[in-house]
Every structure is written in C-alpha cells, then in structure tokens.
Design a protein around this motif. Structure first.
Motif, PDB file in Angstrom:
ATOM      1  N   ILE A 107       0.822  -1.210   0.000  1.00 26.85           N
ATOM      2  CA  ILE A 107       0.000   0.000   0.000  1.00 26.85           C
ATOM      3  C   ILE A 107       0.861   1.267   0.000  1.00 26.85           C
ATOM      4  O   ILE A 107       0.376   2.343  -0.307  1.00 26.85           O
ATOM      5  N   ASP A 108       2.143   1.134   0.288  1.00 23.64           N
ATOM      6  CA  ASP A 108       3.025   2.308   0.248  1.00 23.64           C
ATOM      7  C   ASP A 108       3.227   2.810  -1.180  1.00 23.64           C
ATOM      8  O   ASP A 108       3.856   3.832  -1.397  1.00 23.64           O
ATOM      9  N   ARG A 109       2.671   2.134  -2.150  1.00 24.45           N
ATOM     10  CA  ARG A 109       2.762   2.557  -3.549  1.00 24.45           C
ATOM     11  C   ARG A 109       1.681   3.564  -3.921  1.00 24.45           C
ATOM     12  O   ARG A 109       1.695   4.107  -5.015  1.00 24.45           O
ATOM     13  N   ILE A 110       0.732   3.818  -3.010  1.00 26.42           N
ATOM     14  CA  ILE A 110      -0.365   4.743  -3.261  1.00 26.42           C
ATOM     15  C   ILE A 110      -0.122   6.019  -2.461  1.00 26.42           C
ATOM     16  O   ILE A 110       0.211   5.963  -1.283  1.00 26.42           O
ATOM     17  N   GLY A 111      -0.291   7.150  -3.104  1.00 22.62           N
ATOM     18  CA  GLY A 111      -0.093   8.420  -2.424  1.00 22.62           C
ATOM     19  C   GLY A 111      -1.280   9.350  -2.601  1.00 22.62           C
ATOM     20  O   GLY A 111      -2.015   9.270  -3.587  1.00 22.62           O
ATOM     21  N   VAL A 112      -1.452  10.210  -1.616  1.00 25.66           N
ATOM     22  CA  VAL A 112      -2.487  11.239  -1.658  1.00 25.66           C
ATOM     23  C   VAL A 112      -1.783  12.569  -1.414  1.00 25.66           C
ATOM     24  O   VAL A 112      -1.193  12.776  -0.359  1.00 25.66           O
ATOM     25  N   ASN A 113      -1.831  13.441  -2.426  1.00 29.92           N
ATOM     26  CA  ASN A 113      -1.157  14.733  -2.336  1.00 29.92           C
ATOM     27  C   ASN A 113      -2.091  15.781  -2.939  1.00 29.92           C
ATOM     28  O   ASN A 113      -2.491  15.669  -4.105  1.00 29.92           O
ATOM     29  N   LYS A 114      -2.422  16.807  -2.163  1.00 29.32           N
ATOM     30  CA  LYS A 114      -3.334  17.847  -2.643  1.00 29.32           C
ATOM     31  C   LYS A 114      -2.826  18.530  -3.909  1.00 29.32           C
ATOM     32  O   LYS A 114      -3.607  19.073  -4.674  1.00 29.32           O
ATOM     33  N   GLU A 115      -1.527  18.501  -4.139  1.00 29.58           N
ATOM     34  CA  GLU A 115      -0.937  19.159  -5.300  1.00 29.58           C
ATOM     35  C   GLU A 115      -1.024  18.303  -6.570  1.00 29.58           C
ATOM     36  O   GLU A 115      -0.741  18.781  -7.659  1.00 29.58           O
ATOM     37  N   ILE A 116      -1.363  17.028  -6.420  1.00 34.20           N
ATOM     38  CA  ILE A 116      -1.443  16.125  -7.566  1.00 34.20           C
ATOM     39  C   ILE A 116      -2.888  15.672  -7.731  1.00 34.20           C
ATOM     40  O   ILE A 116      -3.439  15.007  -6.854  1.00 34.20           O
ATOM     41  N   LEU A 117      -3.502  16.059  -8.838  1.00 41.60           N
ATOM     42  CA  LEU A 117      -4.892  15.708  -9.142  1.00 41.60           C
ATOM     43  C   LEU A 117      -5.834  16.026  -7.988  1.00 41.60           C
ATOM     44  O   LEU A 117      -6.735  15.247  -7.678  1.00 41.60           O
ATOM     45  N   HIS A 118      -5.583  17.140  -7.330  1.00 36.69           N
ATOM     46  CA  HIS A 118      -6.450  17.644  -6.256  1.00 36.69           C
ATOM     47  C   HIS A 118      -6.635  16.649  -5.115  1.00 36.69           C
ATOM     48  O   HIS A 118      -7.697  16.557  -4.512  1.00 36.69           O
ATOM     49  N   GLY A 119      -5.593  15.844  -4.841  1.00 33.16           N
ATOM     50  CA  GLY A 119      -5.661  14.910  -3.731  1.00 33.16           C
ATOM     51  C   GLY A 119      -6.272  13.566  -4.057  1.00 33.16           C
ATOM     52  O   GLY A 119      -6.515  12.753  -3.169  1.00 33.16           O
ATOM     53  N   THR A 120      -6.515  13.307  -5.323  1.00 34.97           N
ATOM     54  CA  THR A 120      -7.014  11.997  -5.740  1.00 34.97           C
ATOM     55  C   THR A 120      -5.919  10.962  -5.498  1.00 34.97           C
ATOM     56  O   THR A 120      -4.772  11.185  -5.887  1.00 34.97           O
ATOM     57  N   PRO A 121      -6.224   9.839  -4.865  1.00 31.16           N
ATOM     58  CA  PRO A 121      -5.202   8.812  -4.655  1.00 31.16           C
ATOM     59  C   PRO A 121      -4.608   8.357  -5.982  1.00 31.16           C
ATOM     60  O   PRO A 121      -5.330   8.027  -6.929  1.00 31.16           O
ATOM     61  N   CYS A 122      -3.277   8.386  -6.056  1.00 31.20           N
ATOM     62  CA  CYS A 122      -2.548   8.028  -7.272  1.00 31.20           C
ATOM     63  C   CYS A 122      -1.446   7.035  -6.940  1.00 31.20           C
ATOM     64  O   CYS A 122      -1.023   6.924  -5.788  1.00 31.20           O
ATOM     65  N   ILE A 123      -0.968   6.390  -7.963  1.00 31.19           N
ATOM     66  CA  ILE A 123       0.202   5.542  -7.806  1.00 31.19           C
ATOM     67  C   ILE A 123       1.393   6.480  -7.653  1.00 31.19           C
ATOM     68  O   ILE A 123       1.587   7.388  -8.476  1.00 31.19           O
ATOM     69  N   LYS A 124       2.149   6.298  -6.582  1.00 28.78           N
ATOM     70  CA  LYS A 124       3.264   7.205  -6.286  1.00 28.78           C
ATOM     71  C   LYS A 124       4.227   7.292  -7.455  1.00 28.78           C
ATOM     72  O   LYS A 124       4.506   6.306  -8.130  1.00 28.78           O
ATOM     73  N   GLY A 125       4.708   8.503  -7.692  1.00 30.27           N
ATOM     74  CA  GLY A 125       5.644   8.750  -8.781  1.00 30.27           C
ATOM     75  C   GLY A 125       4.974   8.912 -10.135  1.00 30.27           C
ATOM     76  O   GLY A 125       5.658   9.046 -11.139  1.00 30.27           O
ATOM     77  N   THR A 126       3.631   8.877 -10.131  1.00 29.46           N
ATOM     78  CA  THR A 126       2.889   9.035 -11.380  1.00 29.46           C
ATOM     79  C   THR A 126       1.720   9.982 -11.141  1.00 29.46           C
ATOM     80  O   THR A 126       1.462  10.386 -10.018  1.00 29.46           O
ATOM     81  N   ARG A 127       1.017  10.274 -12.189  1.00 30.88           N
ATOM     82  CA  ARG A 127      -0.245  11.002 -12.087  1.00 30.88           C
ATOM     83  C   ARG A 127      -1.392  10.066 -12.489  1.00 30.88           C
ATOM     84  O   ARG A 127      -2.426  10.498 -12.973  1.00 30.88           O
ATOM     85  N   ILE A 128      -1.175   8.785 -12.280  1.00 34.12           N
ATOM     86  CA  ILE A 128      -2.181   7.777 -12.619  1.00 34.12           C
ATOM     87  C   ILE A 128      -3.038   7.508 -11.389  1.00 34.12           C
ATOM     88  O   ILE A 128      -2.544   6.996 -10.390  1.00 34.12           O
ATOM     89  N   PRO A 129      -4.320   7.898 -11.455  1.00 28.72           N
ATOM     90  CA  PRO A 129      -5.181   7.703 -10.291  1.00 28.72           C
ATOM     91  C   PRO A 129      -5.555   6.234 -10.086  1.00 28.72           C
ATOM     92  O   PRO A 129      -5.689   5.463 -11.049  1.00 28.72           O
ATOM     93  N   VAL A 130      -5.720   5.878  -8.836  1.00 29.23           N
ATOM     94  CA  VAL A 130      -6.102   4.517  -8.471  1.00 29.23           C
ATOM     95  C   VAL A 130      -7.406   4.138  -9.167  1.00 29.23           C
ATOM     96  O   VAL A 130      -7.543   3.022  -9.683  1.00 29.23           O
ATOM     97  N   TYR A 131      -8.368   5.077  -9.209  1.00 28.74           N
ATOM     98  CA  TYR A 131      -9.662   4.735  -9.801  1.00 28.74           C
ATOM     99  C   TYR A 131      -9.533   4.314 -11.261  1.00 28.74           C
ATOM    100  O   TYR A 131     -10.300   3.489 -11.752  1.00 28.74           O
ATOM    101  N   LEU A 132      -8.560   4.867 -11.988  1.00 31.71           N
ATOM    102  CA  LEU A 132      -8.378   4.496 -13.389  1.00 31.71           C
ATOM    103  C   LEU A 132      -8.021   3.021 -13.508  1.00 31.71           C
ATOM    104  O   LEU A 132      -8.601   2.293 -14.326  1.00 31.71           O
ATOM    105  N   ILE A 133      -7.093   2.585 -12.698  1.00 34.16           N
ATOM    106  CA  ILE A 133      -6.680   1.180 -12.727  1.00 34.16           C
ATOM    107  C   ILE A 133      -7.838   0.280 -12.325  1.00 34.16           C
ATOM    108  O   ILE A 133      -8.092  -0.759 -12.952  1.00 34.16           O
ATOM    109  N   LEU A 134      -8.574   0.675 -11.288  1.00 35.21           N
ATOM    110  CA  LEU A 134      -9.719  -0.127 -10.850  1.00 35.21           C
ATOM    111  C   LEU A 134     -10.799  -0.177 -11.918  1.00 35.21           C
ATOM    112  O   LEU A 134     -11.399  -1.237 -12.157  1.00 35.21           O
ATOM    113  N   ASP A 135     -11.040   0.946 -12.595  1.00 35.09           N
ATOM    114  CA  ASP A 135     -12.014   0.967 -13.692  1.00 35.09           C
ATOM    115  C   ASP A 135     -11.590   0.037 -14.822  1.00 35.09           C
ATOM    116  O   ASP A 135     -12.421  -0.669 -15.406  1.00 35.09           O
ATOM    117  N   LEU A 136     -10.304   0.044 -15.147  1.00 41.59           N
ATOM    118  CA  LEU A 136      -9.813  -0.838 -16.198  1.00 41.59           C
ATOM    119  C   LEU A 136     -10.009  -2.306 -15.824  1.00 41.59           C
ATOM    120  O   LEU A 136     -10.471  -3.110 -16.634  1.00 41.59           O
TER     121      LEU A 136
END
Length: 75
Positions: A2-31
């Motif tokens: 789970i340390d691979r997921i980050g939440v940062n207000k500066e990246i996609l308005h705090g949407t949980p993303c895969i750390k080091g990317t701008r790929i949101p968790v929801y995108l992967i789950l939707d796929l």
C-alpha cells in the motif's frame, strides 16, 4: 504494497494516485472492472508494475473496510 499509493493535494487535487505518477487509483480499478487484464494494463502503462496494480486493489479493499485513515496517516 500500500506504500505505492499516495495522496497529495498538489497532484490531481488529492485523488489517490500511484506514487511517482499522475495515474489515479480509480483508473486502474475501472480498467480491471471493465475486464482489462494486468498484462494489458502494463502494456498500456509501461511505467507501472504488477505490484502497483495490486496496491490499487488492496487500496480498494481498504476502502471497503473503511480503513483508509491508516493510509492517510502515513501519506
């Protein structure tokens, strides 16, 4: 994992993303929900790893158990 997921207000308005990317968790789950395989996702997003995708699924399981507070304390 789970340390691979980050939440940062500066990246996609705090949407949980895969750390080091701008790929949101929801995108992967939707796929995955749409029937994409892990290999297909990795082909489309070569910067990701199998562990990144597994972390997204684990994050979703945490949400279902309402345990996300644990992640937010670490992030």
């Amino acid at each position: 994992m789970i340390d691979r997921i980050g939440v940062n207000k500066e990246i996609l308005h705090g949407t949980p993303c895969i750390k080091g990317t701008r790929i949101p968790v929801y995108l992967i789950l939707d796929l995955l929900a749409g029937g994409a395989t892990i290999d297909e996702i990795l082909d489309d997003y070569p910067d990701l790893t199998k562990e990144d995708i597994q972390a997204c699924v684990k994050y979703a399981a945490m949400l279902a158990r309402e345990e996300v507070g644990e992640l937010e304390k670490v992030a």
